[in-house]
Design a protein around this motif. Structure first.
Motif, PDB file in Angstrom:
ATOM      1  N   LEU A 180      40.049  38.991  55.732  1.00  0.00           N
ATOM      2  CA  LEU A 180      41.043  38.275  56.531  1.00  0.00           C
ATOM      3  C   LEU A 180      42.152  37.879  55.569  1.00  0.00           C
ATOM      4  CD1 LEU A 180      38.761  36.000  58.741  1.00  0.00           C
ATOM      5  CD2 LEU A 180      39.681  38.261  59.268  1.00  0.00           C
ATOM      6  N   TRP A 181      43.385  38.307  55.864  1.00  0.00           N
ATOM      7  CA  TRP A 181      44.490  38.180  54.913  1.00  0.00           C
ATOM      8  C   TRP A 181      45.511  37.159  55.393  1.00  0.00           C
ATOM      9  CZ3 TRP A 181      44.320  41.577  50.644  1.00  0.00           C
ATOM     10  CH2 TRP A 181      43.403  42.623  50.740  1.00  0.00           C
ATOM     11  N   ARG A 182      45.979  36.346  54.445  1.00  0.00           N
ATOM     12  CA  ARG A 182      47.096  35.431  54.683  1.00  0.00           C
ATOM     13  C   ARG A 182      48.151  35.654  53.601  1.00  0.00           C
ATOM     14  NH1 ARG A 182      42.783  32.011  56.297  1.00  0.00           N
ATOM     15  NH2 ARG A 182      43.153  30.926  58.275  1.00  0.00           N
ATOM     16  N   PHE A 183      49.414  35.513  53.986  1.00  0.00           N
ATOM     17  CA  PHE A 183      50.523  35.660  53.049  1.00  0.00           C
ATOM     18  C   PHE A 183      51.398  34.420  53.123  1.00  0.00           C
ATOM     19  CE2 PHE A 183      49.170  39.827  54.553  1.00  0.00           C
ATOM     20  CZ  PHE A 183      48.907  40.482  53.358  1.00  0.00           C
ATOM     21  N   PRO A 184      50.917  33.297  52.572  1.00  0.00           N
ATOM     22  CA  PRO A 184      51.682  32.037  52.647  1.00  0.00           C
ATOM     23  C   PRO A 184      53.022  32.165  51.938  1.00  0.00           C
ATOM     24  CG  PRO A 184      49.871  31.853  51.074  1.00  0.00           C
ATOM     25  CD  PRO A 184      49.675  33.146  51.803  1.00  0.00           C
ATOM     26  N   GLY A 185      54.025  31.568  52.551  1.00  0.00           N
ATOM     27  CA  GLY A 185      55.383  31.720  52.024  1.00  0.00           C
ATOM     28  C   GLY A 185      56.128  32.805  52.769  1.00  0.00           C
ATOM     29  N   HIS A 186      55.385  33.834  53.197  1.00  0.00           N
ATOM     30  CA  HIS A 186      55.981  34.899  54.013  1.00  0.00           C
ATOM     31  C   HIS A 186      55.646  34.691  55.487  1.00  0.00           C
ATOM     32  CE1 HIS A 186      57.604  38.885  54.872  1.00  0.00           C
ATOM     33  NE2 HIS A 186      56.533  39.111  55.617  1.00  0.00           N
ATOM     34  N   ASN A 187      54.421  34.215  55.748  1.00  0.00           N
ATOM     35  CA  ASN A 187      53.974  33.884  57.097  1.00  0.00           C
ATOM     36  C   ASN A 187      53.453  32.450  57.114  1.00  0.00           C
ATOM     37  OD1 ASN A 187      54.446  36.496  58.157  1.00  0.00           O
ATOM     38  ND2 ASN A 187      52.460  37.214  57.414  1.00  0.00           N
ATOM     39  N   PRO A 188      53.364  31.815  58.294  1.00  0.00           N
ATOM     40  CA  PRO A 188      52.764  30.478  58.373  1.00  0.00           C
ATOM     41  C   PRO A 188      51.335  30.497  57.840  1.00  0.00           C
ATOM     42  CG  PRO A 188      53.882  31.043  60.436  1.00  0.00           C
ATOM     43  CD  PRO A 188      53.857  32.290  59.612  1.00  0.00           C
ATOM     44  N   TRP A 189      50.854  29.360  57.308  1.00  0.00           N
ATOM     45  CA  TRP A 189      49.537  29.305  56.675  1.00  0.00           C
ATOM     46  C   TRP A 189      48.418  29.660  57.641  1.00  0.00           C
ATOM     47  CZ3 TRP A 189      45.725  26.292  58.659  1.00  0.00           C
ATOM     48  CH2 TRP A 189      46.113  25.285  59.556  1.00  0.00           C
ATOM     49  N   TRP A 190      48.618  29.360  58.945  1.00  0.00           N
ATOM     50  CA  TRP A 190      47.546  29.587  59.903  1.00  0.00           C
ATOM     51  C   TRP A 190      47.493  31.029  60.397  1.00  0.00           C
ATOM     52  CZ3 TRP A 190      49.915  31.383  64.213  1.00  0.00           C
ATOM     53  CH2 TRP A 190      51.229  30.985  64.436  1.00  0.00           C
ATOM     54  N   GLN A 191      48.490  31.824  60.050  1.00  0.00           N
ATOM     55  CA  GLN A 191      48.558  33.198  60.546  1.00  0.00           C
ATOM     56  C   GLN A 191      47.675  34.089  59.687  1.00  0.00           C
ATOM     57  OE1 GLN A 191      52.423  34.306  62.026  1.00  0.00           O
ATOM     58  NE2 GLN A 191      52.198  36.360  61.159  1.00  0.00           N
ATOM     59  N   VAL A 192      46.639  34.637  60.262  1.00  0.00           N
ATOM     60  CA  VAL A 192      45.658  35.428  59.524  1.00  0.00           C
ATOM     61  C   VAL A 192      45.340  36.691  60.312  1.00  0.00           C
ATOM     62  CG1 VAL A 192      43.761  34.126  60.569  1.00  0.00           C
ATOM     63  CG2 VAL A 192      43.357  35.389  58.471  1.00  0.00           C
ATOM     64  N   ASN A 193      45.129  37.797  59.613  1.00  0.00           N
ATOM     65  CA  ASN A 193      44.819  39.068  60.264  1.00  0.00           C
ATOM     66  C   ASN A 193      43.721  39.809  59.517  1.00  0.00           C
ATOM     67  OD1 ASN A 193      47.736  38.561  61.237  1.00  0.00           O
ATOM     68  ND2 ASN A 193      47.055  40.250  62.519  1.00  0.00           N
ATOM     69  N   PRO A 194      42.836  40.497  60.257  1.00  0.00           N
ATOM     70  CA  PRO A 194      41.807  41.312  59.607  1.00  0.00           C
ATOM     71  C   PRO A 194      42.347  42.709  59.301  1.00  0.00           C
ATOM     72  CG  PRO A 194      41.434  41.253  61.969  1.00  0.00           C
ATOM     73  CD  PRO A 194      42.679  40.443  61.721  1.00  0.00           C
ATOM     74  N   PHE A 195      42.337  43.095  58.045  1.00  0.00           N
ATOM     75  CA  PHE A 195      42.731  44.443  57.635  1.00  0.00           C
ATOM     76  C   PHE A 195      41.660  45.005  56.711  1.00  0.00           C
ATOM     77  CE2 PHE A 195      47.085  42.479  58.124  1.00  0.00           C
ATOM     78  CZ  PHE A 195      47.422  43.168  59.281  1.00  0.00           C
ATOM     79  N   SER A 196      41.292  46.250  56.952  1.00  0.00           N
ATOM     80  CA  SER A 196      40.294  46.906  56.106  1.00  0.00           C
ATOM     81  C   SER A 196      40.904  47.334  54.783  1.00  0.00           C
ATOM     82  CB  SER A 196      39.737  48.146  56.815  1.00  0.00           C
ATOM     83  OG  SER A 196      39.031  47.805  57.967  1.00  0.00           O
ATOM     84  N   LEU A 197      40.051  47.463  53.788  1.00  0.00           N
ATOM     85  CA  LEU A 197      40.468  48.087  52.539  1.00  0.00           C
ATOM     86  C   LEU A 197      40.676  49.566  52.803  1.00  0.00           C
ATOM     87  CD1 LEU A 197      37.948  46.422  50.061  1.00  0.00           C
ATOM     88  CD2 LEU A 197      40.367  45.859  50.353  1.00  0.00           C
ATOM     89  N   SER A 198      41.805  50.112  52.363  1.00  0.00           N
ATOM     90  CA  SER A 198      42.085  51.533  52.584  1.00  0.00           C
ATOM     91  C   SER A 198      41.847  52.351  51.321  1.00  0.00           C
ATOM     92  CB  SER A 198      43.529  51.723  53.064  1.00  0.00           C
ATOM     93  OG  SER A 198      44.457  51.214  52.116  1.00  0.00           O
TER      94      SER A 198
END
Length: 424
Positions: free
Chosen positions: A239-257
């Motif tokens: 589950l990935w978060r990019f604080p500073g680029h997106n809000p802290w609560w915004q999280v998405n599941p992305f697989s390792l590619s």
């Protein structure tokens, strides 16, 4: 162990129900009281599922846990409606007044009012999680709405402490319930807060590169310290978060590619939702916070010497990572896409799989369905002798699973992640 936990707690709950000295005034009240105990226990079970306990995740995988989460949520929904309904019916009959008037009287009591608010929040969360409504909501909005679950838990605990007859029946009952809530809340705080905070402080993840891919997809390379200590495996996701680029609560599941190599991680996503579309604008150096790794679709689950990897659309990402795992053995890859130009990471797949890669293009229809039993056996004659790893859209994955069942491929050889909670 799971069944033992459920059965043991069911026995204790019923024992506490019958141990209450003051019986309910009538049958309606008695049923309502018992349903309230069921509701409290199911909320505890839901918290344990939300905690993403590693022992459950590695054994069953996120797909099965998601199904349990959904069924538990529906159980909570109906119990949250039936428990107050029967209680109100019971008291209304005892007081000989209309149910609506009894409801107004009860709402004047603060602990009861908090319970009613909790029921309303449960209805909102479940209503917006129904598949029809879920499809219309961005993943980010759906995820934010689920924060209401934590408010439900707080209100439910307060309501039970002040209004739960079985909770207050004796010291043993209070120790049991407080212990159960402590277990669930402790597991949640540990799995979703404490461990991620410690890991992110240790690894100090940052975006090191952003690379456009085919089909409006983008790969994000992440570097950090001591990444080998994450114990991530090909086929898993974070589950990935990019604080500073997106809000802290915004999280998405992305697989390792790509298979983790101890020095960097790579995710690849298609521009569908708000977060995935904005990944291509991530500045190098952006801080990254992760939860995980999660997922049981790894070679640790293999039982055969040969493998079949089946991917659909952006579901190719964990399949691409698995191709780097030397434990796969002899491997065939089936990649279903609308058009060859949409084949995300296609060149990498060809380099890794060579002539063992079958690119299946075109719209699915009566004359173009590679996942019928006949067509699948034509493509992979020894499919029943292989471990099968599947990741793709739910419709495609369901079709493949039905075909594998028709071909009598043993369930222990089938490994799938549907990511039904993921949006984009």
């Amino acid at each position: 162990m799971i069944w033992a936990f459920l059965v043991a707690n069911a026995v204790v709950v019923h024992a506490m129900y019958f141990a209450v000295d003051s019986p309910a005034h009538n049958t309606f009240g008695a049923i309502g009281r018992l349903l309230g105990l069921y509701l409290a226990f199911m909320l505890v079970v839901q918290l344990l599922l939300i905690a993403r306990l590693p022992v459950l995740d590695r054994r069953f995988g996120m797909d099965r846990l998601t199904a349990w989460h959904r069924w538990t949520g529906l159980s909570i929904f109906w119990l949250a409606l039936l428990h107050p309904a029967f209680v109100l019916l019971g008291f209304a009959r005892y007081d000989r007044i209309p149910v609506l008037r009894e409801t107004v009287n009860f709402s004047k009591q603060t602990p009861v009012l908090l319970g009613m608010i909790a029921v309303g929040l449960i209805v909102v969360v479940v209503a917006l999680s129904v598949r029809t409504a879920r499809k219309r909501l961005p993943y980010e909005v759906w995820h934010a709405i689920h924060f209401l679950v934590y408010a439900v838990i707080v209100l439910a605990v307060i309501h039970q402490v002040y209004e739960g007859t079985a909770f207050k029946v004796n010291a043993v009952a209070q120790v049991y319930w407080w212990g159960l809530w402590a277990l669930a809340i402790g597991a949640l705080l540990t799995g979703r807060l404490i461990v991620p905070l410690l890991r992110n402080a240790r690894h100090r993840l940052r975006v090191s590169a952003v690379v456009p891919e085919a089909g409006d997809a983008v790969s994000v390379h992440v570097s950090g310290r001591d990444l080998d200590r994450l114990n991530a495996r090909a086929g898993q996701f974070f589950l990935w978060r990019f604080p500073g680029h997106n809000p802290w609560w915004q999280v998405n599941p992305f697989s390792l590619s790509a298979a983790p190599d101890g020095t960097s991680l790579r995710l690849t996503a298609k521009g569908i939702g708000t977060t995935s579309s904005g990944l291509r604008d991530l500045p190098v150096g952006t801080r990254v916070l992760v939860e995980g790794p999660y997922g049981a679709m790894t070679t640790a689950r293999r039982v055969r010497e040969k493998s079949l990897l089946i991917a659909g659309g952006i579901g190719v990402t964990p399949i691409r990572a698995l191709l780097e795992d030397p434990d796969l053995g002899d491997t065939v890859v089936l990649y279903r896409v609308r058009d060859a130009a949409d084949a995300v990471l296609g060149d990498e797949l060809r380099d890794l799989a060579g002539d063992r890669l079958h690119l299946l293009t075109g719209r699915t229809g009566p004359d173009n369905n590679p996942f019928t039993a006949r067509n699948l056996v034509t493509l992979v004659p020894d499919v029943t002798d292989r471990d099968v790893f599947i990741c793709g859209p739910a419709a495609m994955t369901d079709a493949v699973l039905r075909t594998l069942n028709e071909l009598r491929v043993p369930r222990k050889q089938v490994h799938a992640e549907l990511f039904r909670l993921a949006g984009g």
